[in-house]
Design an enzyme around this catalytic site. Sequence first.
Site, short mmCIF file in Angstrom:
data_model
loop_
_atom_site.label_atom_id
_atom_site.label_comp_id
_atom_site.label_asym_id
_atom_site.label_seq_id
_atom_site.Cartn_x
_atom_site.Cartn_y
_atom_site.Cartn_z
CB VAL A 113 -0.98 0.04 1.17
CG1 VAL A 113 -1.94 -0.96 1.09
CG2 VAL A 113 -0.13 0.09 2.63
CE1 TYR A 123 -1.26 0.29 15.01
CE2 TYR A 123 -2.17 0.70 17.03
CZ TYR A 123 -2.07 0.24 16.02
OH TYR A 123 -3.38 -0.54 15.40
CB ILE A 133 -9.38 -7.15 17.79
CG1 ILE A 133 -10.35 -5.98 18.01
CG2 ILE A 133 -10.37 -8.17 17.12
CD1 ILE A 133 -11.42 -5.92 18.71
CB THR A 172 -6.21 -10.45 14.76
OG1 THR A 172 -5.42 -8.95 15.26
CG2 THR A 172 -7.55 -9.68 14.92
CB THR A 220 15.27 -2.68 15.39
OG1 THR A 220 15.47 -3.79 15.97
CG2 THR A 220 16.18 -1.46 16.08
#
Length: 274
Positions: free
Chosen positions: A65, A161, A196, A198, A209
């Site tokens: 992406v 994040y 969640i 996953t 890193t």
Amino acid sequence: MTGQVAGKVALVTGGASGIGQAIAELLSEEGASVVLTDVDELKGPQVVAGITKAGGEAIFLHQDVTSEPRWAEIIGEIERRFGRLDVLVSNAGIGIGAPSIVEMSLADWRRQTAINLDGVFLSVKYSLPLMRKTSAKTGGGSIVMMSSLAGLRGAPTLAGYSATKGGVRLFAKSVAMECASLGDGIRVNSVHPGIIDTPIWGKIPSGGTASSQNAPIDCEGLAKAATPLGRAGKAREIAQGVLFLASDASSYLTGSELVIDGGMFAGTTPRRPS
């Protein structure tokens, strides 16, 4: 099947596993033709095979992406095959943790930002023209951007994040306002999952890193301690929220946040013995 998105064409990035896979499968079950993209050339076709076996229509296209040329190719292929695009689910993302922000490398910061934020920007930049052409005929379309609970509040060890997911949140609102100002019929909303269950939990590097050794993360134990509902969510539960946003049932919803987190953002509550 109740056909909530019957006749629509949906693009789901990061559709080879986890939440993306659940979204692709549910949209197909509800009548959409699904284009799922991913860097995983093994699992992607397997997901498509499962959808096809269940009677749905889906194709897999390999995609990084962060590659702008590939985005032009992906949308071109969708237009050639289907002639339309009704739904974009910009789901592809990664998580890179660090014990402290001072220990996070610039390379990891940039890699995470490239996938989680640049990838979302490119998804909208290249999907919107075809979605607008479709909307001119059908009267509407839906963009769903996958953010996170970490895009609504701070998260220790996940500052990078959180920065990307907070960016996605406001990017969604801004694009929603642009689409509304143009009257193009495209609605734009963000989804904010909590804990969640996953595969991503096994892929979050905990060191400084991206190549650091992963620390074992007990997803269910973490959710039991931190979530008012006392359990981790399932990918299917996130997919059900995305289905709502993709369908005409949410026709008056744009620029909004759908938080699916078992109550974490609302507050905390002591767990009572059953």
